[in-house]
Design an enzyme around this catalytic site. Structure first.
Site, PDB file in Angstrom:
ATOM      1  N   ARG A  81      -0.048  11.327  19.590  1.00 30.61           N
ATOM      2  CA  ARG A  81      -0.774  12.634  20.232  1.00 30.61           C
ATOM      3  C   ARG A  81      -0.034  12.479  21.498  1.00 30.61           C
ATOM      4  NH1 ARG A  81      -5.719  10.625  16.351  1.00 30.61           N
ATOM      5  NH2 ARG A  81      -5.554  11.640  14.392  1.00 30.61           N
TER       6      ARG A  81
ATOM      7  N   GLY B  76       0.775  -0.941  -0.320  1.00 33.20           N
ATOM      8  CA  GLY B  76       0.105  -0.117   0.402  1.00 33.20           C
ATOM      9  C   GLY B  76       1.159   1.128   0.051  1.00 33.20           C
TER      10      GLY B  76
ATOM     11  N   HIS C 227      -7.309   1.152  18.998  1.00 30.90           N
ATOM     12  CA  HIS C 227      -7.247   2.088  18.291  1.00 30.90           C
ATOM     13  C   HIS C 227      -8.698   2.774  17.600  1.00 30.90           C
ATOM     14  CE1 HIS C 227      -4.722   4.403  15.895  1.00 30.90           C
ATOM     15  NE2 HIS C 227      -4.717   3.647  14.988  1.00 30.90           N
TER      16      HIS C 227
END
EC number: 1.1.1.37
Length: 343
Positions: A152, A8, A187
């Site tokens: 994050r 990908g 997640h």
């Protein structure tokens, strides 16, 4: 040195991820695969003067891509877009991941598989069940990459500390906040559980603590909104994925991890301390959970459950909420393989 394959490689995550791994000193060969444009991206990256080779392969060359690969990253799939339901997204990406993991099982059965494609909570079970059916499953070799949640959390924790107490905020370093915060669970949304291990910082955050939790859990929505529906987290995801891959690669050289409490979404029953983790989250039948891992030679050899042994009452609530949602996500992935085997 290590051959790394990216399945990908032409997508919004795949391209920057490929660039970052071309820069890694731990990679000797980078193989890029996609249904389109991978050959051009491989050629472009091959001009960069780092010591790894880089080749892009077309959609009919997955065997060459995977041959002798020791680490396989899978960022392939359809990104979140307005008008696309979670179920639509799941069905499309589930089929893609099943097909790619089948190829890994066939052409690189000993490779470590790092699943980046979403939804991770359901796609990792699909990867595991696919390999089980092939008789190629090794519990320590399949990891769901949840590292963006930690990246994050490190960023947002300092941001909120700066708001609340600039003096304390200025003393922090975002790149080393993994010593003071970790993220476990899953997640997506409420399955994401940020745990501030330095409890003095919870006190410092005061009322901002709940805002911090929510922002870590739903930070991806900010990006979808800011990109006005034209995409989701790609650059930050590529960064987090590359950081995680680098830790896996470092472990091939027996080097100490740079990130403390590096977590991954893993299959608990097959791993050391997996049963203990199930007991500590209060569900002996939950098969997957993201927890700090111990890596050796590229594989997960055990889980570090210490973070679960000193949870605050609020953190226990977060775990309970996450487990309920995770059970549904996991079942969805397992059912996809079960249902497709009946066809």
């Amino acid at each position: 040195m290590v051959k790394v394959a990216i399945l990908g490689a032409s997508g919004g995550v795949g391209q920057p991820l490929s660039l970052l791994l071309k820069l890694s000193p731990y990679v000797s060969e980078l193989a890029l695969y996609d249904i389109r444009a991978a050959e051009g991206i491989g050629k472009d990256l091959s001009h960069i003067n780092t010591n790894s080779s880089c080749v892009g392969y077309d959609k009919d060359s997955i065997e060459n891509t995977l041959s002798n690969a020791q680490v396989v990253l899978i960022p392939a799939g359809v990104p979140r877009k307005p008008g696309l339901t979670r179920d639509d997204l799941f069905k499309m990406n589930a089929g893609i991941v099943k097909s790619l993991v089948t190829a890994v099982g066939k052409f690189a059965p000993n490779a470590r598989i790092l699943v980046i494609s979403n939804p991770v909570n359901s796609l990792v079970p699909i990867a595991v069940e696919t390999l089980k059916k092939m008789g190629k499953f090794k519990p320590g070799n399949v990891m769901g990459v949840t590292n963006l949640d930690l990246v994050r959390a490190e960023t947002f924790l300092v941001d909120y500390l700066m708001l609340k107490n600039p003096k304390i905020g200025q003393e922090q370093d975002k790149t080393t906040m993994h010593r003071k915060v970790t993220v476990i669970g899953g997640h997506s949304g409420e399955t994401i559980i940020p745990i501030i291990t330095d409890k003095s910082l919870v006190f410092q955050l005061d009322k901002q603590y709940e805002h911090f939790i929510h922002r870590v859990q739903f930070g991806g929505d900010e990006i979808v909104k800011a990109k006005q529906g034209a995409g989701s987290a790609t650059l930050s995801m590529a960064f987090a994925g590359a950081k995680f891959a680098e830790e896996v690669l470092r472990s091939f050289h027996n080097e100490k991890p740079e990130t403390e409490s590096l977590s991954a979404f893993v299959y608990l029953p097959g791993l050391k301390n997996g049963k203990k983790a199930q007991q500590l989250v209060g569900d002996n039948s939950i098969e997957y959970f993201s927890l700090p891992i111990v890596l050796r030679n590229g594989s997960v050899v055990s889980i570090d459950t210490s973070v679960l042994e000193k949870l605050s009452p609020r953190e226990e609530q977060l775990v309970n909420t996450a487990v309920k949602e995770l059970r549904k996500n996991i079942e969805k992935g397992k059912s996809f393989i079960l249902d497709s085997s009946k066809l």
